[in-house]
Design an enzyme around this catalytic site. Structure first.
Site, PDB file in Angstrom:
ATOM      1  N   ASN A 209       0.848  -1.202   0.000  1.00  0.00           N
ATOM      2  CA  ASN A 209       0.000   0.000   0.000  1.00  0.00           C
ATOM      3  C   ASN A 209       0.877   1.243   0.000  1.00  0.00           C
ATOM      4  OD1 ASN A 209       0.423   0.884   2.853  1.00  0.00           O
ATOM      5  ND2 ASN A 209      -0.465  -1.121   3.267  1.00  0.00           N
ATOM      6  N   PHE A 323      -5.286   4.589  14.195  1.00  0.00           N
ATOM      7  CA  PHE A 323      -5.434   5.550  13.102  1.00  0.00           C
ATOM      8  C   PHE A 323      -6.583   5.096  12.211  1.00  0.00           C
ATOM      9  CE2 PHE A 323      -2.062   8.755  12.724  1.00  0.00           C
ATOM     10  CZ  PHE A 323      -1.364   8.466  13.879  1.00  0.00           C
ATOM     11  N   LYS A 337     -14.396   2.391  14.662  1.00  0.00           N
ATOM     12  CA  LYS A 337     -13.130   1.690  14.947  1.00  0.00           C
ATOM     13  C   LYS A 337     -12.685   1.916  16.394  1.00  0.00           C
ATOM     14  CE  LYS A 337     -11.771   1.884  10.163  1.00  0.00           C
ATOM     15  NZ  LYS A 337     -10.972   2.481   9.104  1.00  0.00           N
TER      16      LYS A 337
END
Ligand code: CTP
Length: 399
Positions: A209, A323, A337
């Protein structure tokens, strides 16, 4: 309080230069080793000899000539300083700093210095409020220079307004605060993950990524500076690990990252997961390089463990920071999250926003807390955001 701290004071050409004699004296009494560098104009207001007597150190003015102790004066003095204070900072000097101009010893030293800089502007109110000066101050702030706002009062020009150099005691208090913040994580163990994981397809190819690792490396650096024992577990990144780490692990896959993080977790006070962990891996990576033959190639992917979620389930007293790199519905996804992974707070950002995201040095983030509070930050360097994160961790840990 300032025992053995090396402080370089840059004095520029303003009438308030006389007050800085008192600042130097107070810093010295607090145990600091103080050196003075003056611009030529500053010497019109105060004699270098006065500073020399107060500090017991030679005063530097000229680019070529004095500062006998150093082979290359600006490098020597930049290396010496734990902090540079510019007081008073004139409008002209701020403009030079903001533009990286290096045309005398002080401006050159600042360019060669990568540590903390505290600037105390002092000037006529109109000069201070002039958009040019304000723009220069914004540039400096964005680079991490700390600005000590001038006071309101009677100015040398006879007017009343903002522009007075703060009193010497205020300046010294600010410097002490600066250093006191330094070791806010002393005795704490902080595990930081950074970069993207690499999931092998065959011995040659992988799924990766765009994460550069910069945010996590800055957090690790900031935690080291705050006195923590820092373990950095890094996925793919070209960055140099910061100095002073307790341990540094370079890993490839999510499974490797998980193993390293879990090994460190029990003794950790805090884990900050800034790594971009691949959610899926190739079920069976090929042992040999896959040769091209068929028109279509299908890779079967299986889900990777969610490291942070696992930590959230295991956690006792550890602080967990996650994050959320999103492209839409940022706060909503981030909140989800935060709860699902049992975090103390989550740093959310829109990775598609200009000035945020992967390869850039800045970020535009929000911090979301469990009580629903949201702190929205404007664009800032990843280094500054890292400091904000570390400061918040220290506040929770020191409660
Ligand atoms: N994370 C993790 N393990 C994973 C995936 C993510 O520990 N397998 C961590 C990241 O380091 C980050 C946080 O979880 O701190 C959020 O990651 P993100 O990929 O944005 O969220 P996901 O939970 O994977 O959800 P989605 O991909 O659906 O957005």
């Amino acid at each position: 309080m300032l025992d053995k701290k090396n402080i370089l004071i840059g004095v520029t050409g303003g009438i308030a230069a006389y007050k800085v004699v008192e600042v130097a004296s107070l810093l010295k009494k607090s145990g600091a080793n103080v050196k003075i560098m003056m611009t030529k104009h500053a010497t019109e207001f105060v004699s270098p000899r006065t500073f020399q007597e107060i500090t017991n150190n030679a005063v530097s003015v000229e680019m070529f000539g004095d500062a006998a102790n150093f082979h290359v004066a600006h490098i020597g003095l930049a290396n010496f300083a734990d902090l540079i204070l510019i007081a008073p900072a004139t409008a002209n000097f701020l403009a030079k700093m903001a533009h990286g101009i290096a045309d005398d010893l002080l401006t050159t030293t600042i360019l060669a210095f990568d540590g903390k800089i505290l600037v105390a502007p002092s000037m006529n109110t109109k000069m201070y409020e002039n958009p040019a000066t304000q723009a220069n101050l914004s540039v400096l702030k964005a680079r991490g220079v700390q600005i000590l706002e001038p006071n309101v009062g009677i100015l040398a020009c006879g007017t009343v307004g903002k522009g007075r150099l703060p009193e010497p005691t205020e300046i010294c208090a600010q410097i002490e605060k600066f250093f006191a913040q330094d070791k806010i994580l002393a005795g704490k163990k902080v595990v930081v993950t950074a970069g993207g994981t690499i999931e092998a397809i065959d011995p040659v190819r992988y799924i990766g990524n765009r994460s550069s690792g910069r945010m996590g490396y800055e957090i690790a650096k900031s935690a080291v500076n705050a006195g923590a024992e820092v373990v950095l577990v890094s996925g793919n990144s070209n960055l140099e690990p910061p100095n002073g780490l307790k341990k540094f692990f370079k890993v490839e896959s999510a499974l490797e990252m998980r193993e390293k993080v879990l090994n460190e977790f029990e003794t950790a006070d805090c884990v900050i997961m800034s790594a971009a962990v691949a959610d899926y891996r190739v079920k069976t990576p090929a042992a040999q390089k896959i040769k091209k033959s068929a028109e279509n190639l299908t890779l079967e992917l299986v889900k990777n463990p969610d490291i942070l979620k696992e930590l959230g389930a295991l956690k006792k007293n550890q602080i967990l920071v996650g994050f959320a790199a999103e492209t839409q519905n940022i706060l909503e996804y981030a909140r989800k999250k935060l709860v699902e992974k049992n975090l103390n707070f989550i740093v959310a950002n829109d990775v598609t926003a200009e000035g945020a995201g992967f390869a850039v040095k800045t970020n535009i983030a929000s911090i979301i807390w469990r009580n629903g509070e949201v702190e929205n930050f404007s664009k800032m360097t990843k280094a500054d955001l890292a400091e904000k994160i570390v400061l918040r961790v220290s506040i929770i840990l020191n409660q």
